[in-house]
Structures are given as structure tokens and as C-alpha cells.
Design a protein around this motif. Structure first.
Motif, mmCIF file in Angstrom:
data_model
loop_
_atom_site.group_PDB
_atom_site.id
_atom_site.type_symbol
_atom_site.label_atom_id
_atom_site.label_comp_id
_atom_site.label_asym_id
_atom_site.label_seq_id
_atom_site.Cartn_x
_atom_site.Cartn_y
_atom_site.Cartn_z
ATOM 1 N N ASP A 1 4.732 2.656 7.659
ATOM 2 C CA ASP A 1 4.934 2.961 6.233
ATOM 3 C C ASP A 1 4.538 4.398 5.946
ATOM 4 O OD1 ASP A 1 2.128 3.235 5.229
ATOM 5 O OD2 ASP A 1 1.957 1.135 5.837
ATOM 6 N N SER B 1 -4.934 -9.073 -3.128
ATOM 7 C CA SER B 1 -5.572 -8.560 -1.917
ATOM 8 C C SER B 1 -6.765 -9.441 -1.597
ATOM 9 C CB SER B 1 -6.004 -7.114 -2.177
ATOM 10 O OG SER B 1 -6.958 -6.711 -1.235
ATOM 11 N N GLU C 1 -12.419 -7.666 4.827
ATOM 12 C CA GLU C 1 -12.574 -6.216 4.713
ATOM 13 C C GLU C 1 -11.452 -5.662 3.846
ATOM 14 O OE1 GLU C 1 -14.953 -4.349 5.417
ATOM 15 O OE2 GLU C 1 -16.141 -5.465 6.877
ATOM 16 N N LEU D 1 -4.891 -9.351 7.692
ATOM 17 C CA LEU D 1 -4.879 -8.730 9.019
ATOM 18 C C LEU D 1 -5.778 -9.474 10.007
ATOM 19 C CD1 LEU D 1 -4.770 -4.919 8.154
ATOM 20 C CD2 LEU D 1 -2.936 -6.342 9.062
ATOM 21 N N GLY E 1 -2.099 5.418 3.731
ATOM 22 C CA GLY E 1 -2.832 5.585 4.979
ATOM 23 C C GLY E 1 -4.247 5.027 4.858
ATOM 24 N N GLY F 1 -8.136 -9.451 1.778
ATOM 25 C CA GLY F 1 -8.855 -8.922 2.939
ATOM 26 C C GLY F 1 -8.814 -9.866 4.131
ATOM 27 N N LEU F 2 -7.918 -10.852 4.083
ATOM 28 C CA LEU F 2 -7.855 -11.822 5.187
ATOM 29 C C LEU F 2 -6.584 -11.705 6.023
ATOM 30 C CD1 LEU F 2 -9.267 -15.029 3.440
ATOM 31 C CD2 LEU F 2 -10.346 -13.696 5.245
ATOM 32 N N TYR G 1 0.805 -1.223 0.000
ATOM 33 C CA TYR G 1 0.000 0.000 0.000
ATOM 34 C C TYR G 1 0.843 1.281 0.000
ATOM 35 C CZ TYR G 1 -3.635 -3.411 0.764
ATOM 36 O OH TYR G 1 -4.465 -4.494 0.609
HETATM 37 P P1 ADP Z 1 -5.376 -7.620 1.942
HETATM 38 O O1 ADP Z 1 -4.156 -6.775 2.031
HETATM 39 O O2 ADP Z 1 -5.099 -8.995 1.425
HETATM 40 O O3 ADP Z 1 -6.506 -6.959 1.219
HETATM 41 P P2 ADP Z 1 -5.530 -7.289 4.804
HETATM 42 O O4 ADP Z 1 -6.425 -7.960 5.774
HETATM 43 O O5 ADP Z 1 -4.068 -7.460 4.994
HETATM 44 O O6 ADP Z 1 -5.972 -7.856 3.388
HETATM 45 O O7 ADP Z 1 -5.878 -5.764 4.760
HETATM 46 C C1 ADP Z 1 -7.218 -5.340 4.714
HETATM 47 C C2 ADP Z 1 -7.339 -3.971 4.035
HETATM 48 O O8 ADP Z 1 -6.754 -2.966 4.857
HETATM 49 C C3 ADP Z 1 -6.606 -3.880 2.725
HETATM 50 O O9 ADP Z 1 -7.402 -4.337 1.667
HETATM 51 C C4 ADP Z 1 -6.301 -2.397 2.630
HETATM 52 O O10 ADP Z 1 -7.388 -1.694 2.098
HETATM 53 C C5 ADP Z 1 -6.117 -1.983 4.092
HETATM 54 N N1 ADP Z 1 -4.667 -1.962 4.506
HETATM 55 C C6 ADP Z 1 -3.964 -2.941 5.093
HETATM 56 N N2 ADP Z 1 -2.711 -2.559 5.370
HETATM 57 C C7 ADP Z 1 -2.599 -1.282 4.951
HETATM 58 C C8 ADP Z 1 -1.547 -0.304 4.948
HETATM 59 N N3 ADP Z 1 -0.336 -0.584 5.443
HETATM 60 N N4 ADP Z 1 -1.808 0.906 4.425
HETATM 61 C C9 ADP Z 1 -3.032 1.210 3.926
HETATM 62 N N5 ADP Z 1 -4.066 0.358 3.898
HETATM 63 C C10 ADP Z 1 -3.874 -0.890 4.401
#
Ligand code: ADP
Length: 362
Positions: free
Chosen positions: A295, A325, A313, A330, A299, A327-328, A271
């Protein structure tokens, strides 16, 4: 208080010692009441204990006060008047300290010394009711989850299908075919990544999920993961820095914690715009060791940040170089850290970047 009535019932019990034992030991609340006036003639030990009442004080009192909802008592009596008995009637009674007890009740007429009485039996299913509610909630989450997974897999499968049909049916030149095959390969990689994440979520959510913990250095693990992710970050010209402070030894499952750290590092790269930097640190605090990943990317919008650790999400920040991506990531990270007794956190300013923190208890 109608002493004649209660004494006749008491006499009946006293005359039959087996019945007395039965009434003292049966694991259900039993009330005997007058058919006409609903006044208590007898309550067994289970009833008295569950409802916190004194057997003697209860004699002659109306049973109405035990019902949470007077309409339920009314319905019970209507059903009784139709069949002359009721079985498995679901109702709520007011238990000890005003708690609500869910129960299955039955009602049957009995005659004692020409007196028409009613035998009301109540089995407490409050715990089952709570479990039922929890299961319903979990089932809804599971259905939502399945729906989202199916939806996320349908699009790439559709794309692979139409591209392979094009290769089979159209007379394409090698260059065009090569491009389609590359897209098919990339799309199937994405599907595989989603399936792997899904399998991970289901393992982590299952009762079989257990950590293989041993004492290890979080700092050393972070350093190792930063070195690995740096290799792929180089393609975007992104440099990762690592700062380790103090003794960072904790009890951890190195494989799972590496997975959690990798998710943060790959997100930071994913990101962020090309040619930026990512700063990471492992620090020992008073009661925890904290890993931070900072990072300088897009944001996260303030109204979205509350959903970021929830499964499936994907927020308005999107990968800057076509990375996958699901959404899993995190959601998995949060589960892994919580399984270690730790917590996750995030702070972010749109346009300036984000800082994710994983805190592991000492
Ligand atoms: P993924 O990255 O596979 O979509 P994550 O669960 O890792 O799934 O992240 C969920 C969402 O949070 C991402 O789709 C993104 O929109 C947002 N996100 C995660 N990390 C960051 C980051 N470092 N900076 C900005 N947005 C982020």
C-alpha cells in the motif's frame, strides 16, 4: 574410604534380596550417607544413572558435590536436625554432564550395625518444573490478554449504556435519537468484530485448531479476495490490483488463508488515504509461494514495526475513515500462516507505505 561402613550396609542389602530388588528398581535416586561426615555408603541404580556416577567410585566420597547450592544442603540439614527427618524438600542437584536436576528430596535416619546413617531419596521433577514455568508464563499472557479484552469492551459498553440512557430519559427529537441509535449500532458492530477476533484467537491458540487442507491455488484465492475487498474499498476511492505469476498451487485451508489475506487487504485500505492504490501479487519462488500486499499509505514507524504481529498491538498508524481496529488481525494472520508452515514479513517506510508478505512453503 570407610570400607567397614559400606560393607555393613552392603551386607544388609545382600541379606535381604527383596530390598536389593527394591533398590535396583525404585524410580528415585537413593543415597545412604554417614550421618556425621556425609560420605556415601550406598547409591542405588537410579541415582548412579541419573547422575552419571559409578557406584564403586562414589563410595566414601562426600555427597556435597551433588548440591548446586551449598545453602540448600545446609537448610536440609537444619530441617533434619529439628525433626529428625525431612520430607518433600525442594532442591537442585548437579546431574549428569553438569545439568541441573530439580527434585523433591527426603531424608531419614537409619541404623545399620550400630552405625548412624542417613537415607536420602530424591525424585526428579525437572520436567514438571519446566512445565510449571511454561504454564506460569502462559497464564500471565492469558491474564494480560483478558485484561486488554475487558478494557477494550468496557469503553464501547459504557458508550452504549449512556447513549441508551439518554434516549430513554431525555426528551430528544427524532433526528437526535436517530443519530444516537446509529452510533449505538456502529459501536455494537465494533464490539462484535472484537468478540469475533477474540474467539478466533482462542480457537487458533487451542489444541483443537486444525487446518482443513486441500490442494488449491493461492493466486486464485487472492484474486477472489481482492475482488471482494474492492467493493468496500471503492467507498474510499481506493483501487486494488492483482498480479499472479506462475503455478501457485499449494496445500492450504482456503477458509483460513482467505481470512489471512483479507486482514492484509482490509488493513491496506484502512491505513491508506482515500483515492490511493493497493498492489497485490502471488508469485512462485524456489521453495515458496509468496503473497505480497503493497500500500501507499501511512507506513509504520521503525520503532513500532517489531510489535506489529503481536495481539492487541495498535500502533500510531490509525484508520483513515473511522474503520474498526482491534489490534488482533495481524496476530491471527501470523498464526494462520505459521499453521501452514509459512512465515509473515513486513517492510515499511513511514509516509510512503508498507509491503506485507505471506510465504507458504511448497
Ligand atoms: P487492527 O488493524 O484491527 O488494529 P492489526 O493486527 O491488523 O489490527 O494491525 C495492528 C496495527 O498495525 C494497527 O492498529 C495499525 O496501527 C498497524 N497496521 C497494520 N497494517 C498496517 C498498514 N498496512 N499500514 C500501516 N499500519 C498498519
Amino acid at each position: 574410604m570407610d570400607t567397614k561402613r559400606d560393607s555393613s550396609f552392603e551386607r544388609m542389602l545382600a541379606a535381604d534380596s527383596k530390598m536389593r530388588i527394591f533398590n535396583d528398581t525404585v524410580p528415585a535416586g537413593i543415597l545412604v550417607i554417614g550421618q556425621e561426615d556425609g560420605r556415601v555408603v550406598f547409591s542405588n541404580r537410579y541415582f548412579n544413572e541419573a547422575f552419571g556416577v559409578d557406584a564403586v567410585a562414589l563410595l566414601g566420597e562426600s555427597w556435597e558435590s551433588f548440591f548446586v547450592d551449598k545453602d540448600e544442603r545446609q537448610e536440609l540439614m537444619v530441617e533434619f536436625s529439628v525433626r529428625d527427618q525431612v520430607r518433600d524438600f525442594e532442591l537442585r542437584l548437579r546431574g549428569k554432564d553438569d545439568t541441573v536436576l530439580w527434585g523433591l528430596a527426603s531424608l531419614a535416619p537409619i541404623m545399620v550395625d550400630d552405625e548412624e546413617l542417613l537415607l536420602f531419596a530424591f525424585s526428579d521433577v525437572t520436567k514438571l518444573k519446566h512445565i510449571e514455568g511454561k504454564l506460569r508464563e502462559l497464564n500471565e499472557i492469558k491474564n494480560r490478554f483478558l485484561g486488554m479484552a475487558a478494557h477494550d469492551l468496557r469503553n464501547p459498553i459504557g458508550a452504549i449504556r449512556s447513549m441508551s440512557n439518554m434516549i430513554l430519559k431525555l426528551d430528544l427529537d427524532d433526528e437526535r435519537k436517530g443519530k444516537l441509535l446509529q452510533t449505538i449500532s456502529r459501536t455494537s458492530d465494533q464490539m462484535l468484530a472484537l468478540l469475533n477476533d477474540l474467539l478466533d484467537v482462542s480457537v487458533i491458540e487451542s489444541s483443537e485448531f486444525s487446518l482443513k487442507q486441500r490442494t488449491g491455488s493461492l493466486g486464485a484465492l487472492l484474486k477472489e479476495r481482492v475482488a471482494l475487498v474492492s467493493l468496500s474499498a471503492e467507498k474510499k476511492g481506493i483501487r486494488l490490483f492483482c498480479d499472479i505469476d506462475g503455478d501457485t498451487d499449494i496445500e492450504l485451508d482456503p477458509g483460513r488463508v482467505a481470512q489471512a489475506i483479507d486482514n492484509l487487504l482490509t488493513n491496506a485500505v484502512k491505513y491508506s488515504a482515500p483515492d490511493s492504490i493497493v498492489e497485490t501479487s502471488a508469485r512462485r519462488g524456489g521453495s515458496s509461494v509468496d503473497i505480497r500486499v503493497r500500500d501507499y499509505g501511512q507506513g509504520i514507524a521503525a520503532d513500532e514495526i517489531g510489535r506489529i504481529f503481536m495481539p492487541f498491538e495498535r500502533l500510531s498508524s490509525t484508520p483513515t475513515a473511522g474503520e474498526k481496529s482491534t489490534g488482533l488481525g495481524l496476530a491471527i494472520t501470523k498464526k494462520i500462516v505459521e499453521a501452514h508452515g509459512g512465515t509473515v514479513g513486513v517492510e515499511s517506510t513511514p509516509g510512503e507505505g508498507s509491503t506485507f508478505t505471506l510465504s507458504f512453503p511448497l
